[in-house]
Write a protein that holds these residues in place. Structure first.
Motif, PDB file in Angstrom:
ATOM      1  N   GLY A  21      17.921 -24.938 -26.470  1.00 29.92           N
ATOM      2  CA  GLY A  21      16.756 -24.673 -26.484  1.00 29.92           C
ATOM      3  C   GLY A  21      16.187 -24.140 -27.960  1.00 29.92           C
ATOM      4  N   ILE A  22      17.104 -24.480 -28.724  1.00 25.63           N
ATOM      5  CA  ILE A  22      16.767 -23.883 -30.136  1.00 25.63           C
ATOM      6  C   ILE A  22      16.212 -25.300 -31.023  1.00 25.63           C
ATOM      7  CG2 ILE A  22      17.672 -22.992 -32.452  1.00 25.63           C
ATOM      8  CD1 ILE A  22      19.354 -21.196 -30.844  1.00 25.63           C
ATOM      9  N   GLU A  23      15.153 -25.241 -31.195  1.00 22.36           N
ATOM     10  CA  GLU A  23      14.609 -26.487 -31.894  1.00 22.36           C
ATOM     11  C   GLU A  23      14.231 -26.441 -33.418  1.00 22.36           C
ATOM     12  OE1 GLU A  23      11.859 -28.499 -29.490  1.00 22.36           O
ATOM     13  OE2 GLU A  23      13.288 -28.599 -28.009  1.00 22.36           O
ATOM     14  N   SER A  24      13.681 -25.269 -33.492  1.00 21.16           N
ATOM     15  CA  SER A  24      13.425 -25.074 -35.173  1.00 21.16           C
ATOM     16  C   SER A  24      13.999 -23.672 -35.472  1.00 21.16           C
ATOM     17  CB  SER A  24      12.071 -25.249 -35.257  1.00 21.16           C
ATOM     18  OG  SER A  24      11.326 -24.137 -34.659  1.00 21.16           O
ATOM     19  N   LEU A  25      14.436 -23.556 -36.761  1.00 26.16           N
ATOM     20  CA  LEU A  25      14.914 -22.203 -37.332  1.00 26.16           C
ATOM     21  C   LEU A  25      14.070 -21.309 -37.064  1.00 26.16           C
ATOM     22  CD1 LEU A  25      17.610 -23.244 -39.933  1.00 26.16           C
ATOM     23  CD2 LEU A  25      17.977 -22.825 -37.239  1.00 26.16           C
ATOM     24  N   TYR A  26      14.336 -19.941 -37.090  1.00 29.30           N
ATOM     25  CA  TYR A  26      13.414 -18.701 -37.126  1.00 29.30           C
ATOM     26  C   TYR A  26      13.381 -18.624 -38.873  1.00 29.30           C
ATOM     27  CZ  TYR A  26      14.109 -16.815 -32.654  1.00 29.30           C
ATOM     28  OH  TYR A  26      14.150 -16.593 -31.168  1.00 29.30           O
ATOM     29  N   PRO A  27      12.167 -18.123 -39.356  1.00 28.26           N
ATOM     30  CA  PRO A  27      12.185 -18.005 -40.810  1.00 28.26           C
ATOM     31  C   PRO A  27      13.288 -17.477 -41.669  1.00 28.26           C
ATOM     32  CG  PRO A  27      10.072 -17.354 -39.788  1.00 28.26           C
ATOM     33  CD  PRO A  27      10.912 -17.581 -38.636  1.00 28.26           C
ATOM     34  N   PRO A  28      13.721 -16.379 -41.005  1.00 28.39           N
ATOM     35  CA  PRO A  28      14.990 -15.877 -42.013  1.00 28.39           C
ATOM     36  C   PRO A  28      16.198 -16.711 -42.107  1.00 28.39           C
ATOM     37  CG  PRO A  28      14.438 -14.370 -40.322  1.00 28.39           C
ATOM     38  CD  PRO A  28      13.289 -15.296 -40.185  1.00 28.39           C
ATOM     39  N   GLN A  29      16.296 -17.392 -40.864  1.00 25.63           N
ATOM     40  CA  GLN A  29      17.507 -18.706 -40.690  1.00 25.63           C
ATOM     41  C   GLN A  29      17.084 -19.703 -41.729  1.00 25.63           C
ATOM     42  OE1 GLN A  29      17.115 -19.215 -36.577  1.00 25.63           O
ATOM     43  NE2 GLN A  29      18.418 -17.872 -36.000  1.00 25.63           N
ATOM     44  N   ALA A  30      15.786 -20.058 -41.681  1.00 27.49           N
ATOM     45  CA  ALA A  30      15.623 -21.293 -42.758  1.00 27.49           C
ATOM     46  C   ALA A  30      15.615 -20.683 -44.318  1.00 27.49           C
ATOM     47  CB  ALA A  30      14.244 -21.537 -42.418  1.00 27.49           C
ATOM     48  N   THR A  49      17.784  -6.461 -35.754  1.00 27.09           N
ATOM     49  CA  THR A  49      18.531  -6.630 -34.574  1.00 27.09           C
ATOM     50  C   THR A  49      17.548  -7.864 -33.725  1.00 27.09           C
ATOM     51  OG1 THR A  49      18.575  -4.420 -34.361  1.00 27.09           O
ATOM     52  CG2 THR A  49      19.175  -5.535 -32.367  1.00 27.09           C
ATOM     53  N   ALA A  50      18.476  -8.603 -33.043  1.00 31.19           N
ATOM     54  CA  ALA A  50      17.858  -9.575 -32.223  1.00 31.19           C
ATOM     55  C   ALA A  50      17.062 -10.774 -32.811  1.00 31.19           C
ATOM     56  CB  ALA A  50      17.151  -9.116 -31.025  1.00 31.19           C
ATOM     57  N   SER A  51      17.115 -10.788 -34.330  1.00 37.25           N
ATOM     58  CA  SER A  51      16.383 -11.919 -34.678  1.00 37.25           C
ATOM     59  C   SER A  51      17.324 -13.047 -35.329  1.00 37.25           C
ATOM     60  CB  SER A  51      15.745 -11.160 -36.207  1.00 37.25           C
ATOM     61  OG  SER A  51      14.998 -10.293 -35.840  1.00 37.25           O
ATOM     62  N   GLY A  52      18.335 -13.291 -34.587  1.00 36.38           N
ATOM     63  CA  GLY A  52      18.968 -14.617 -34.856  1.00 36.38           C
ATOM     64  C   GLY A  52      20.207 -14.561 -35.946  1.00 36.38           C
ATOM     65  N   LYS A  53      20.746 -13.436 -36.250  1.00 34.82           N
ATOM     66  CA  LYS A  53      21.790 -13.415 -37.221  1.00 34.82           C
ATOM     67  C   LYS A  53      23.120 -14.339 -36.714  1.00 34.82           C
ATOM     68  CE  LYS A  53      22.280  -8.923 -37.573  1.00 34.82           C
ATOM     69  NZ  LYS A  53      20.906  -8.177 -37.245  1.00 34.82           N
ATOM     70  N   THR A  54      23.373 -14.357 -35.435  1.00 35.84           N
ATOM     71  CA  THR A  54      24.350 -14.866 -35.273  1.00 35.84           C
ATOM     72  C   THR A  54      24.413 -16.415 -35.466  1.00 35.84           C
ATOM     73  OG1 THR A  54      24.727 -13.489 -33.218  1.00 35.84           O
ATOM     74  CG2 THR A  54      26.183 -15.330 -33.121  1.00 35.84           C
ATOM     75  N   LEU A  55      23.425 -17.071 -35.362  1.00 37.14           N
ATOM     76  CA  LEU A  55      22.943 -18.559 -35.704  1.00 37.14           C
ATOM     77  C   LEU A  55      23.102 -18.508 -37.344  1.00 37.14           C
ATOM     78  CD1 LEU A  55      22.450 -21.288 -34.726  1.00 37.14           C
ATOM     79  CD2 LEU A  55      20.015 -20.961 -34.905  1.00 37.14           C
TER      80      LEU A  55
HETATM   81  P1  ADP Z   1      21.203 -10.527 -33.678  1.00 35.58           P
HETATM   82  O1  ADP Z   1      22.725 -11.122 -33.911  1.00 35.58           O
HETATM   83  O2  ADP Z   1      20.352 -10.818 -34.812  1.00 35.58           O
HETATM   84  O3  ADP Z   1      21.086  -9.379 -32.867  1.00 35.58           O
HETATM   85  P2  ADP Z   1      21.156 -12.781 -31.981  1.00 35.58           P
HETATM   86  O4  ADP Z   1      21.968 -14.064 -32.932  1.00 35.58           O
HETATM   87  O5  ADP Z   1      21.980 -12.414 -30.821  1.00 35.58           O
HETATM   88  O6  ADP Z   1      20.629 -11.715 -32.589  1.00 35.58           O
HETATM   89  O7  ADP Z   1      19.956 -13.851 -31.408  1.00 35.58           O
HETATM   90  C1  ADP Z   1      18.948 -13.330 -30.445  1.00 35.58           C
HETATM   91  C2  ADP Z   1      18.731 -14.460 -29.434  1.00 35.58           C
HETATM   92  O8  ADP Z   1      17.993 -15.051 -30.214  1.00 35.58           O
HETATM   93  C3  ADP Z   1      19.723 -15.262 -28.894  1.00 35.58           C
HETATM   94  O9  ADP Z   1      19.738 -15.393 -27.389  1.00 35.58           O
HETATM   95  C4  ADP Z   1      19.816 -16.382 -29.553  1.00 35.58           C
HETATM   96  O10 ADP Z   1      20.108 -17.633 -28.795  1.00 35.58           O
HETATM   97  C5  ADP Z   1      18.281 -16.553 -29.867  1.00 35.58           C
HETATM   98  N1  ADP Z   1      17.713 -17.184 -31.154  1.00 35.58           N
HETATM   99  C6  ADP Z   1      18.383 -17.171 -32.305  1.00 35.58           C
HETATM  100  N2  ADP Z   1      18.020 -18.218 -33.269  1.00 35.58           N
HETATM  101  C7  ADP Z   1      17.083 -18.817 -32.285  1.00 35.58           C
HETATM  102  C8  ADP Z   1      16.033 -19.955 -32.638  1.00 35.58           C
HETATM  103  N3  ADP Z   1      15.899 -20.473 -33.941  1.00 35.58           N
HETATM  104  N4  ADP Z   1      15.186 -20.313 -31.667  1.00 35.58           N
HETATM  105  C9  ADP Z   1      15.295 -19.760 -30.453  1.00 35.58           C
HETATM  106  N5  ADP Z   1      16.034 -18.724 -30.260  1.00 35.58           N
HETATM  107  C10 ADP Z   1      17.167 -18.202 -31.029  1.00 35.58           C
END
Ligand code: ADP
Length: 761
Positions: A21-30, A49-55
């Motif tokens: 379900g991840i189709e495009s990157l969040y702005p900080p990821q991009a 927190t929760a803004s997609g650092k893991t990706l």
């Molecule tokens: P953090 O490590 O910054 O606290 P996470 O990496 O756990 O945050 O991300 C929080 C949630 O957002 C996760 O469930 C992840 O799958 C989802 N997520 C991350 N990047 C995207 C994206 N580009 N589009 C949609 N969902 C995303």
């Protein structure tokens, strides 16, 4: 940026992400990608927190290990053991793409040779530090290292290890790509400069967050708006917020400042949550409660189950990993309506909720001797858990004020306040003591100037304004290490002694090693004859080292333990401080409390009685036991190194604490799947050793194991029985059973690293 447009990643990645379900990157990821994170660039990402650092980290690692024309090896460093397994599970999904993923916690002595074959490795910073000390050869093959929660370099206890480890990995391997993930902090640019990294410093969030303070009958939000959240009779403020949120169909996370408070707050909130449960939810929750009770037979387990049955839960490091997971899953499934948690686990609970309540903003701080305000960084991390993307219009996070003045103060401090800059804590002596010895022992540096040069590559060196301070502390530490026989040579040619190498390899604080050695040498009396130390004496010895987290004395306990100190005086190793040296004597007594806990455990006292007697959770017992086991193992090595004939006494004390058994059960309890309670029952039924178990009458075994066939078969198989099958076997009716039922947490079947340990507070 579309996931299909990311340069440098394996070609299978875009479709894998789309499937999730991840189709495009969040702005900080991009932005991270634009700055080259998938093309080998160093990066510091300071994102909420929760803004997609893991990706961001995943993109870096995958491009490094499997990008076009690349085949490196990546290391992901986590701050807590509990997070290691979580991240491992997350990355394990890439095994279907042909990558191998390993996790390494536990055992600090090995070089983790098996990790050499893995593409992605997850480990705690302590573990990585020890791998560096043990010269793990594959470290040189690393192409990418990720440091999660890098703002924790600010933490006095564990920060220095992360800082030194990163510096060493980078100096071992100058081409290494470094990716550091951080919460939003005041000085991200400074961290980026330290790591020669590009910077993404963003406050973007996937869902809006409104911070505020609840006071009186209203929730005051930062945009100036107010919503009415009146407190009804019999409610406190958090209960009112939880009820309002439930009215709108949402759940709440409540942060409090101690485990005990988490438990009592959850209990209190059940009167609110239970009114909202449907019949179906009640029966689902009842099932989860059964699973919780199955994990262990302690009061904590019972209390948790009782709360969960009524729709509320608590979450802290005193819980076992299984407990935590059951709570997190039930909260995610929206069955549990509120979770009361301690802040230390804020990072671990990946459980977004509609609202977050930060009930306590002060916490007891032992080093300050009183209540201290939480940092803005911590409060923002907790608040950041509010809001479920795609579900809520926005998240709301509220502090709780009791007065107008407090309302103003909380707004100033936390709602409008900026997170603090992070500061290196490396200059603290215990940290330098450990890391300087390790740096010399692993030949990273072999002179005073070499040491100073290496330390120049740390964040500390970059931040310090007192030029002379580092040199002074380094000189003091070198002297301490030389006096205690860990280092030798003059300033231009420093080497670690044999003992120094052992201490570093064992991952001990040199001060712990010195304390242990003095204590053990004390067993050799004037006559030169060696007296054998008792288990309590040994437990006390390791409990008073700086490597054991202390149990504090509660009021009134001074007297109790002073008495005990006199009664058991002859067992102590080393010279006790006099009662007039108040502080040292107090420490001695605290260590005695820990030692007696260990002794109780090794005397087969019931887990539940121990938790009550010492006011701790089951996870704490596990934590102390693990630490004691490690320190006693180290003591054994030191005794051998010094030629002291006390090795077998230490070994016995260690194995007893490992399994929680009296000496006569050591052999039996060593059989996988047996554990302390079952060992005792087998012993009572006349089966007294592993060899006896191998030859045992199966009906007796089955009776001793209370008719549990599956368990009995497993155990017989592990003992090496010729024919473990229990088909057509009936329990022997002559065998009488005395104590309560078996639980999973008695050590039976537990893997080594499923519980809190070594500062997993
Ligand atoms: P953090 O490590 O910054 O606290 P996470 O990496 O756990 O945050 O991300 C929080 C949630 O957002 C996760 O469930 C992840 O799958 C989802 N997520 C991350 N990047 C995207 C994206 N580009 N589009 C949609 N969902 C995303």
């Amino acid at each position: 940026m579309d996931v299909a447009e990311i340069p440098g990643v394996p070609e299978w990645l875009p479709s894998t992400l789309e499937d999730e379900g991840i189709e495009s990157l969040y702005p900080p990821q991009a932005e991270a990608v634009e700055r080259g994170v998938t093309e080998g660039e160093n990066l510091v990402a300071a994102i909420p927190t929760a803004s997609g650092k893991t990706l961001v980290a995943t993109l870096a690692m995958l491009s490094s290990v499997a990008g076009p024309d690349r085949s490196g090896k990546a290391l992901y460093i986590v701050p807590l053991r509990a997070l290691a397994s979580e991240k491992h599970e997350e990355f394990a999904q890439f095994e279907t793409n042909g990558l191998s993923v390993g996790v390494s916690t536990g055992n600090y002595e090995s070089d983790g040779g098996w990790l050499a074959g893995k593409d992605i490795i997850v480990a705690t910073s302590e573990k990585v530090d020890s791998l560096v000390r043990n010269d793990a050869p594959w470290l040189e093959d690393l192409s990418c290292v990720v440091a999660d929660e890098v703002h924790l370099v600010d933490d006095g206890n564990r920060g220095p290890t992360l800082e030194v480890t990163l510096a060493k990995l980078r100096s071992l391997n100058p081409a290494l790509q470094t990716v550091a993930l951080s919460a939003t902090i005041g000085n991200a640019a400074e961290l980026a400069e330290w790591l020669d990294a590009q910077l993404v410093d963003s406050s973007w969030r996937p869902i809006d967050l409104k911070k505020g303070v609840h006071f009186g009958d209203a929730l005051h939000l930062e945009d100036g708006s107010q919503s009415r959240v009146p407190v009804q009779t019999g409610e406190d403020q958090p209960a009112a917020i939880v009820r309002e949120t439930l009215d709108e169909g949402g759940s709440t996370l409540v942060f409090v400042n101690s485990r005990r408070n988490a438990e009592s707050a959850a209990r209190r909130l059940t009167t609110t949550t239970e009114r909202f449960l449907s019949v179906d939810e009640q029966s689902d929750l009842a099932e989860i409660a059964v699973e919780i009770r199955d994990v262990s037979d302690t009061d904590t387990s019972d209390d948790l189950a009782a709360a969960v049955e009524r729709g509320a839960a608590f979450h802290h490091a005193g819980l076992s990993r299984e407990h935590r997971k059951l709570v997190e899953d039930a909260f995610r499934d929206r069955l549990v309506k509120v979770v009361c948690a301690t802040p230390t686990l804020a990072a671990g609970v990946n459980t977004p909720s509609r609202r977050v309540v930060v009930r306590d903003w002060r916490r007891y701080d032992g080093s300050a001797g009183g209540m201290m305000p939480l940092s803005v960084l911590e409060v923002h991390q907790m608040m950041g858990r509010a809001g479920r993307p795609g579900r809520d219009p926005y998240g709301e996070a509220a502090l709780v004020a009791k007065s107008h003045d407090e309302l103003d103060e909380l707004f100033e401090r936390y709602v409008w306040g900026e997170p603090e800059p992070v500061r290196s804590k490396l200059a603290a002596e215990p940290a330098l003591r450990t890391h300087i010895l390790a740096t010399v022992a692993s030949r990273f540096a072999n002179s005073r100037s070499g040491l100073l040069e290496f330390l120049e590559s740390t964040l500390y060196a970059q931040q310090t304004t007192e030029r002379g301070r580092l040199e002074t502390v380094v000189d003091d530490v070198i002297e301490y290490l030389a006096v205690n026989g860990f280092l030798e040579g003059d300033g231009t040619d420093l080497t670690a002694t044999g003992l120094g190498h052992t201490v570093s390899r064992l991952y001990l604080d040199p001060m712990s090693a010195a304390e242990i050695l003095h204590g053990l040498e004390d067993t050799t009396g004037v006559s030169g004859e060696q007296a054998q130390p008792t288990a309590l004496g040994l437990y006390h010895l390791v409990s008073r080292t700086p490597d054991m987290y202390e149990l504090y004395l509660r009021s009134g306990e001074d007297e109790e333990y002073t008495m005990l100190a006199y009664e058991r005086e002859s067992e102590f190793l080393g010279t006790p401080p006099s009662e007039f040296e108040e502080e040292r004597f107090e420490d001695w007594l605290s260590a005695l409390k820990t030692a007696r806990l260990l002794e109780d455990w090794a005397s087969e006292l019931d887990e539940n009685e121990i938790t009550e007697r010492y006011g701790v959770g089951p996870g704490d017992i596990r934590g102390k036991v693990d630490t004691a086991q490690w320190l006693l193992g180290a003591a054994e090595s030191l005794a051998v190194e010094r030629g002291l004939g006390v090795g077998s006494a230490i070994r016995e004390a260690r194995i007893r604490v490992e399994h929680g058994v009296q000496p006569e059960l050591i052999d039996l309890a060593g059989v996988r799947g047996v554990g302390r309670k079952r060992a005792r029952r087998l012993f009572e039924a006349g089966i007294e050793s592993r060899a006896a178990l191998r030859e045992a009458d199966k009906s007796v075994v089955l009776a001793a194991l209370r008719g549990r066939r599956k368990t009995a078969e497993n155990i017989l198989e592990n003992a090496g029985h010729r024919d473990p099958s229990m088909a057509n076997v009936d329990p022997d009716s002559e065998v009488s059973l005395s104590d309560g039922d078996v639980t999973v947490s008695d050590g039976a079947g537990d893997s080594d690293d499923n519980q809190a340990n070594l500062g997993d507070f």
